[in-house]
Design an enzyme around this catalytic site. Structure first.
Site, PDB file in Angstrom:
ATOM      1  N   ARG A 114       0.246  -1.140   0.247  1.00  0.00           N
ATOM      2  CA  ARG A 114       0.140  -0.162   0.239  1.00  0.00           C
ATOM      3  C   ARG A 114       0.707   0.954   0.315  1.00  0.00           C
ATOM      4  O   ARG A 114       0.522   2.169  -0.419  1.00  0.00           O
ATOM      5  CB  ARG A 114      -1.116  -0.235   1.358  1.00  0.00           C
ATOM      6  N   GLU A 118      14.064  -9.393  -2.805  1.00  0.00           N
ATOM      7  CA  GLU A 118      14.033  -8.039  -3.323  1.00  0.00           C
ATOM      8  C   GLU A 118      12.868  -7.058  -2.969  1.00  0.00           C
ATOM      9  O   GLU A 118      11.264  -7.282  -3.052  1.00  0.00           O
ATOM     10  CB  GLU A 118      13.483  -8.588  -5.179  1.00  0.00           C
ATOM     11  N   GLN A 165      22.480 -21.377   0.796  1.00  0.00           N
ATOM     12  CA  GLN A 165      22.169 -19.774   1.260  1.00  0.00           C
ATOM     13  C   GLN A 165      22.103 -19.349   2.626  1.00  0.00           C
ATOM     14  O   GLN A 165      20.944 -19.451   3.039  1.00  0.00           O
ATOM     15  CB  GLN A 165      21.928 -18.682  -0.390  1.00  0.00           C
TER      16      GLN A 165
END
Length: 188
Positions: free
Chosen positions: A116, A137, A180
């Site tokens: 939002r 990301e 990772q």
């Protein structure tokens, strides 16, 4: 496929280490006041981002090439907040480490609090038997700087159980992002 409930998520986290650290219930406050919630919800788990960020910058006038990504295109920041420049993005990682079961596919969706504000969270699916910290990301789609808060909720993981177990899992094919632990840049 069926979506898994809070009871299943908690059992898998506590008995099989699927999410570590794991937070039962929703945390909405800390010692400083209200925060963006994290922890188990009815049919998902709200993850937090750590305080490790890589903020995209184009000071070197590089071309963004996923096959030959220039690490110098990022500025490393360690802080409780990350300021993303207008129309740019940043990478971070989850606080939580995931171990996905062989019969489960996990989908990540951004939290509405950020959406939002024009901040989009993107994560590819967590495949069966993948494990690691999730690289997040954050895209700032606005013309103003945007703020991300470390150690608060940023996205929700949904766990989908397959009708049958896959023939080849992410671990079986030695996936390039297996295990990772930090903010991980593109690999080919």
């Amino acid at each position: 496929m069926s979506i898994k409930s809070d009871r299943w998520i908690e059992k898998m986290a506590l008995e099989h280490g699927m999410i570590s650290p794991f937070q039962a219930g929703q945390v909405r406050e800390n010692q400083n006041g209200r925060i963006i919630s994290y922890g188990v919800s009815s049919y998902g788990y709200d993850v937090r981002c750590s305080n490790e960020f890589k903020i995209f910058t184009n000071i070197n006038s590089a071309i963004v090439d996923p096959k030959a990504f220039d690490e110098n295109s990022f500025v490393d920041v360690q802080s409780d907040v990350c300021i993303i420049p207008p129309n740019s993005f940043a990478l971070a990682r989850t606080v939580e480490y995931f171990r996905i079961p062989r019969n489960i596919l996990t989908i990540c969706l951004g939290k509405s609090t950020y959406a939002r504000c024009g901040i989009i969270v993107n994560v590819t699916p967590l495949e069966p038997e993948w494990e690691g910290h999730v690289t997040l990301e954050f895209s700032n789609t606005t013309t103003l700087p945007a703020k991300i808060y470390a150690y608060e909720g940023v996205a929700q993981m949904l766990f989908l159980e397959a009708n049958e177990v896959c023939a080849v899992s992410y671990r079986d094919r030695n996936g390039k992002y297996q295990g990772q632990t930090g903010v991980t840049l593109p690999r080919t």
